[in-house]
Enzyme design. Structure first.
Site, short mmCIF file in Angstrom:
data_model
loop_
_atom_site.label_atom_id
_atom_site.label_comp_id
_atom_site.label_asym_id
_atom_site.label_seq_id
_atom_site.Cartn_x
_atom_site.Cartn_y
_atom_site.Cartn_z
N SER A 146 0.85 -1.18 0.00
CA SER A 146 0.00 0.00 0.00
C SER A 146 0.89 1.23 0.00
O SER A 146 2.05 1.16 0.43
CB SER A 146 -0.88 0.01 1.26
N TYR A 159 -3.14 -1.42 10.02
CA TYR A 159 -3.02 -1.53 8.57
C TYR A 159 -1.64 -1.07 8.10
O TYR A 159 -0.99 -1.74 7.28
CB TYR A 159 -4.12 -0.69 7.92
#
Length: 260
Positions: A146, A159
């Protein structure tokens, strides 16, 4: 069902978390370029419906149920592919989830859930896929990082930890498995219009204003739009193909210039 140009004819691909979103977008791209694609998801009903829809559209896409946090499930999936295909050429470790909270606000259960799906799931599928890949001369593993695996983000502590770990796990795996002709890279998406992104908007309190949340997510990017699952799928296609034959141990950022 193939396109001219990049060809994955004769290749077998496996994608986790692929009953929808980025995983499904990538599955469709790979299938359209000739791969036989197995999609994994914990949601059996959605996975079966996705398989039916894709096959009716002429795509060679097949669903297998799998909880990527469960080693027995991961091993069973790889054993099934070994029995049915005798090979695995591409693994896209895409399964992931998020809880939009700070370290202070996260519960231990929430932390474990995010870490297990994203990081443990990548480990378990790779662990059992690598021997099958090596048996037939190598392959390509693509891990889902990400933009927030490269920089921090707000209210996304677990995350960010997962995605930062995946980026460096990718490097370590590339070093370890290069001698087996297994390339390992990461694709690092920015905000992509998926159910998961919309769920983040709900978690952050946007409620009935999700479209405003999506517009805000697109602001400030040089390309001024959210990504699509197919945008990420095209990057996965490149890393799965022979065009990236001398690329390993790195990441491709696909975010419309969001952290440029």
């Amino acid at each position: 069902m193939t396109n001219q140009g990049i060809s994955l004819e004769g290749k077998v691909a496996l994608i986790s978390g692929a009953a929808g979103g980025i995983g499904l977008g990538a599955a469709k791209v790979l299938a359209k370029h000739g791969a036989k694609v197995y999609i994994l998801d914990i949601n059996r009903e959605k996975g079966a419906a996705t398989e039916k829809e894709c096959q009716q559209a002429g795509m060679d896409i097949h669903f297998l149920p799998c909880d990527v946090t469960n080693e027995a499930d991961c091993k069973k999936v790889i054993d099934t592919i070994a029995e049915e295909e005798g090979r695995l050429d591409v693994l896209f470790n895409n399964a992931g989830t998020t809880v939009r909270k700070t370290v202070e606000d996260l519960t231990e259960k929430e932390w474990d859930f995010v870490i297990d799906v994203g990081l443990k799931g990548t480990f378990l599928l790779s662990k059992h896929a690598i021997p099958l890949m090596a048996k037939t001369g190598g392959g390509s593993i693509i891990n889902s990082g990400s933009g927030w695996g490269l920089k921090g983000g707000d209210k996304a502590a677990a995350y960010c930890a997962v995605k930062g770990g995946i980026v460096n796990l990718t490097r370590a795996m590339a070093i370890d498995h290069g001698p087996q002709n297994i390339r390992v890279n990461a694709v690092c998406p920015g905000d992509v219009d998926t159910d998961m992104l919309r769920s983040e908007g709900t978690q952050l309190g946007f409620g009935g204003e999700i479209e405003d949340f999506l517009k805000d997510s697109a602001k400030g990017r040089p390309l001024e739009r959210l990504g699509t699952p197919e945008d990420i799928g095209n990057a996965v296609l490149f890393l799965a193909s022979d065009l990236s034959a001398w690329i390993t141990g790195t990441h491709i950022l696909v975010d419309g210039g969001g952290i440029a």
